[in-house]
Design a protein around this motif. Structure first.
Motif, mmCIF file in Angstrom:
data_model
loop_
_atom_site.group_PDB
_atom_site.id
_atom_site.type_symbol
_atom_site.label_atom_id
_atom_site.label_comp_id
_atom_site.label_asym_id
_atom_site.label_seq_id
_atom_site.Cartn_x
_atom_site.Cartn_y
_atom_site.Cartn_z
ATOM 1 N N ASN A 64 0.827 -1.211 0.000
ATOM 2 C CA ASN A 64 0.000 0.000 0.000
ATOM 3 C C ASN A 64 0.861 1.259 0.000
ATOM 4 O OD1 ASN A 64 -2.283 -1.582 0.039
ATOM 5 N ND2 ASN A 64 -2.638 -1.379 2.243
ATOM 6 N N LEU A 65 1.936 1.234 0.770
ATOM 7 C CA LEU A 65 2.826 2.397 0.805
ATOM 8 C C LEU A 65 3.492 2.611 -0.546
ATOM 9 C CD1 LEU A 65 4.453 1.863 4.318
ATOM 10 C CD2 LEU A 65 3.126 3.861 3.614
ATOM 11 N N LEU A 66 3.910 1.537 -1.196
ATOM 12 C CA LEU A 66 4.581 1.662 -2.490
ATOM 13 C C LEU A 66 3.621 2.095 -3.592
ATOM 14 C CD1 LEU A 66 6.886 -1.468 -2.294
ATOM 15 C CD2 LEU A 66 7.633 0.920 -2.308
ATOM 16 N N SER A 67 2.347 1.767 -3.448
ATOM 17 C CA SER A 67 1.361 2.157 -4.462
ATOM 18 C C SER A 67 0.834 3.568 -4.246
ATOM 19 C CB SER A 67 0.195 1.169 -4.481
ATOM 20 O OG SER A 67 -0.516 1.213 -3.240
ATOM 21 N N ALA A 68 1.169 4.158 -3.097
ATOM 22 C CA ALA A 68 0.729 5.530 -2.824
ATOM 23 C C ALA A 68 1.462 6.504 -3.738
ATOM 24 C CB ALA A 68 0.981 5.888 -1.362
ATOM 25 N N GLU A 69 0.896 7.673 -3.883
ATOM 26 C CA GLU A 69 1.526 8.692 -4.720
ATOM 27 C C GLU A 69 2.773 9.243 -4.040
ATOM 28 O OE1 GLU A 69 0.419 12.974 -6.866
ATOM 29 O OE2 GLU A 69 -1.122 11.802 -5.852
ATOM 30 N N ALA A 70 3.912 9.130 -4.723
ATOM 31 C CA ALA A 70 5.199 9.690 -4.272
ATOM 32 C C ALA A 70 5.523 9.307 -2.829
ATOM 33 C CB ALA A 70 5.189 11.209 -4.411
ATOM 34 N N PRO A 71 5.768 8.011 -2.542
ATOM 35 C CA PRO A 71 6.211 7.653 -1.186
ATOM 36 C C PRO A 71 7.528 8.332 -0.855
ATOM 37 C CG PRO A 71 6.493 5.815 -2.726
ATOM 38 C CD PRO A 71 5.696 6.858 -3.448
ATOM 39 N N GLN A 72 7.703 8.656 0.425
ATOM 40 C CA GLN A 72 8.896 9.397 0.837
ATOM 41 C C GLN A 72 10.155 8.547 0.752
ATOM 42 O OE1 GLN A 72 8.141 11.021 4.760
ATOM 43 N NE2 GLN A 72 6.086 11.656 4.176
ATOM 44 N N SER A 73 10.061 7.275 1.088
ATOM 45 C CA SER A 73 11.247 6.402 1.153
ATOM 46 C C SER A 73 10.987 5.089 0.426
ATOM 47 C CB SER A 73 11.607 6.134 2.618
ATOM 48 O OG SER A 73 11.693 7.323 3.360
ATOM 49 N N PRO A 74 10.810 5.132 -0.896
ATOM 50 C CA PRO A 74 10.435 3.901 -1.604
ATOM 51 C C PRO A 74 11.481 2.792 -1.518
ATOM 52 C CG PRO A 74 11.009 5.665 -3.146
ATOM 53 C CD PRO A 74 10.913 6.289 -1.798
ATOM 54 N N THR A 75 12.771 3.164 -1.562
ATOM 55 C CA THR A 75 13.805 2.127 -1.512
ATOM 56 C C THR A 75 13.837 1.456 -0.151
ATOM 57 O OG1 THR A 75 15.083 3.522 -3.013
ATOM 58 C CG2 THR A 75 16.203 1.632 -2.076
ATOM 59 N N LEU A 76 13.665 2.236 0.915
ATOM 60 C CA LEU A 76 13.604 1.661 2.258
ATOM 61 C C LEU A 76 12.424 0.708 2.382
ATOM 62 C CD1 LEU A 76 14.444 1.532 5.252
ATOM 63 C CD2 LEU A 76 13.034 3.569 5.637
ATOM 64 N N ILE A 77 11.277 1.105 1.844
ATOM 65 C CA ILE A 77 10.082 0.256 1.932
ATOM 66 C C ILE A 77 10.312 -1.052 1.179
ATOM 67 C CG2 ILE A 77 7.628 0.093 1.369
ATOM 68 C CD1 ILE A 77 7.566 3.199 1.586
ATOM 69 N N ARG A 78 10.927 -0.969 0.008
ATOM 70 C CA ARG A 78 11.202 -2.190 -0.768
ATOM 71 C C ARG A 78 12.157 -3.115 -0.002
ATOM 72 N NH1 ARG A 78 11.565 1.698 -5.066
ATOM 73 N NH2 ARG A 78 9.680 1.623 -6.344
ATOM 74 N N ALA A 79 13.154 -2.523 0.629
ATOM 75 C CA ALA A 79 14.100 -3.335 1.394
ATOM 76 C C ALA A 79 13.391 -4.058 2.535
ATOM 77 C CB ALA A 79 15.223 -2.453 1.935
ATOM 78 N N LEU A 80 12.541 -3.339 3.258
ATOM 79 C CA LEU A 80 11.792 -3.953 4.353
ATOM 80 C C LEU A 80 10.857 -5.045 3.838
ATOM 81 C CD1 LEU A 80 10.984 -0.685 6.315
ATOM 82 C CD2 LEU A 80 12.409 -2.563 7.154
ATOM 83 N N LYS A 81 10.231 -4.776 2.704
ATOM 84 C CA LYS A 81 9.328 -5.776 2.112
ATOM 85 C C LYS A 81 10.099 -7.040 1.748
ATOM 86 C CE LYS A 81 6.322 -6.607 -1.871
ATOM 87 N NZ LYS A 81 5.747 -6.059 -3.116
ATOM 88 N N ALA A 82 11.272 -6.884 1.146
ATOM 89 C CA ALA A 82 12.068 -8.044 0.758
ATOM 90 C C ALA A 82 12.456 -8.886 1.970
ATOM 91 C CB ALA A 82 13.322 -7.583 0.014
ATOM 92 N N ALA A 83 12.945 -8.218 3.019
ATOM 93 C CA ALA A 83 13.346 -8.952 4.223
ATOM 94 C C ALA A 83 12.166 -9.706 4.823
ATOM 95 C CB ALA A 83 13.937 -7.980 5.240
ATOM 96 N N ASN A 84 10.994 -9.079 4.817
ATOM 97 C CA ASN A 84 9.798 -9.716 5.366
ATOM 98 C C ASN A 84 9.363 -10.902 4.497
ATOM 99 O OD1 ASN A 84 7.369 -9.851 7.081
ATOM 100 N ND2 ASN A 84 6.303 -9.152 5.254
ATOM 101 N N LEU A 85 9.358 -10.720 3.179
ATOM 102 C CA LEU A 85 8.926 -11.798 2.284
ATOM 103 C C LEU A 85 9.786 -13.048 2.456
ATOM 104 C CD1 LEU A 85 8.250 -9.806 -1.008
ATOM 105 C CD2 LEU A 85 6.554 -11.126 0.272
ATOM 106 N N TRP A 86 11.085 -12.845 2.564
ATOM 107 C CA TRP A 86 11.993 -13.995 2.666
ATOM 108 C C TRP A 86 11.710 -14.793 3.934
ATOM 109 C CZ3 TRP A 86 17.666 -13.327 0.696
ATOM 110 C CH2 TRP A 86 18.226 -14.585 0.450
ATOM 111 N N GLU A 87 11.268 -14.105 4.990
ATOM 112 C CA GLU A 87 11.029 -14.771 6.266
ATOM 113 C C GLU A 87 9.825 -15.702 6.226
ATOM 114 O OE1 GLU A 87 12.820 -14.893 9.034
ATOM 115 O OE2 GLU A 87 14.362 -13.750 7.979
#
Length: 348
Positions: A64-87
């Protein structure tokens, strides 16, 4: 269960999970009330969902954060998403996102640390080492290698040292800088010794005492980090907001005699804090409507100068602080459009 009957470990774990879910849901409701702080609040909510093992709900928040208009920290959000998905079993997708984060080469250390530690946690030590090294090569200029690497970049140094210790690699230049960044009384070679896992099973009192000392050092570092989860921040008013503030509240001219003096005082305050040993410094940008709302919430007048540092702390606690000093090559915090090194950081 009777009140005097101790809870079982399973019951305690279930209670902890329920508490984390409740806190995450509270943060989601708060984010809906304060859209200007929604990203910061929702990232906290996602972290609570992860701790509750509700990892699918955390992924939904990241999406939801990544699909929002102009997220403030998209790379940070992607990194957190990746770490969570792998778990929770989505390794292929996590790896693809991690590759994307590394390719994007963010200028913020946090995404690098997250993806490198995720690789490390899944025994991808060579890739974790490569990721930490890429980040340091990109983010730490020669000037910082000579004068001292700033605190926000220390996790890169320490993480790389830890991985190299597990790989059995010899010390190099980055490892020497990691030793300088180590703030515990125990050397990094000891803290990152792969054999420590079984040290507490020893029957040798000397070995047990040494391991307890190392654990205390690590605990002290974690407590220090948790004791101040947001920067010590100094308040900066952009030119237009400064003019509006003094037009509405002329008595504040005693605190802000001129705009030039305000800018000079902001930089000077941060340098004094740094020289006194205060770490994790930042700058928050004030706006008149926000300040007036804060004063009203405190039941006070905006002309009360004692509110100014409280306002700065509140903004920092809400995730609104920018790191000081700015990253190498970044624009100056004052808004001049000039690089910090050629503006207020010229004589650093």
């Amino acid at each position: 269960m009777r009140p005097d009957t101790p809870a079982t470990p399973a019951e305690n774990a279930e209670t902890d999970r329920a508490n984390h879910v409740a806190e995450a849901e509270r943060l989601e409701r708060t984010a809906a009330m304060y859209p200007e702080d929604a990203e910061h609040l929702l990232l906290q909510a996602a972290a609570h969902y992860e701790l509750a093992e509700a990892r699918d709900r955390a992924t939904t928040l990241y999406d939801n954060l990544l699909s929002a208009e102009a997220p403030q920290s998209p790379t940070l959000i992607r990194a957190l998403k990746a770490a969570n998905l792998w778990e929770y079993g989505h390794e292929a997708e996590a790896r693809a996102i991690i590759t994307g984060v590394r390719t994007a080469a963010p200028r913020d250390p946090a995404p690098w640390v997250i993806v490198a530690e995720s690789l490390e946690a899944h025994d991808e030590l060579e890739e974790a080492h490569a990721t930490f090294t890429e980040a340091l090569d990109l983010l730490v200029p020669d000037s910082e290698r000579e004068s001292g690497v700033p605190l926000p970049k220390h996790p890169l140094l320490l993480g790389r040292h830890r991985v190299r210790r597990m790989l059995g690699s010899d010390h190099d230049t980055w490892d020497a800088l990691a030793d300088q960044a180590n703030r515990t009384p125990v050397s990094l070679d000891e803290l990152h010794d792969p054999k420590r896992t079984w040290a507490l099973g020893s029957e040798n009192p000397a070995e047990l005492a040494a391991e307890i000392s190392r654990l205390r050092a690590e605990l002290g570092t974690y407590r220090e980090a948790l004791s101040r989860p947001f920067p010590v921040a100094v308040l900066h008013w952009p030119s237009a907001e400064y003019t509006e503030l003094l037009s509405a509240y002329p008595s504040l001219s005693s605190e802000y005699p001129s705009y030039e003096a305000h800018l000079t005082a902001t930089e000077s305050s941060l340098r004094e804090l740094a020289s006194s040993g205060t770490a994790n410094l930042g700058i928050v940008t004030g706006t008149v409507p926000s300040y007036e709302a804060f004063a009203a919430s405190e039941g006070s007048s905006p002309e009360d100068v004692s509110l100014l540092p409280q306002y700065a702390t509140t903004l920092a606690a809400r995730g609104r602080a920018g790191a000081w000093p700015p990253a190498a090559g970044a624009e100056c915090w004052c808004g001049s459009g000039t690089a910090y090194s050629a503006c207020h950081g010229a004589d650093r």
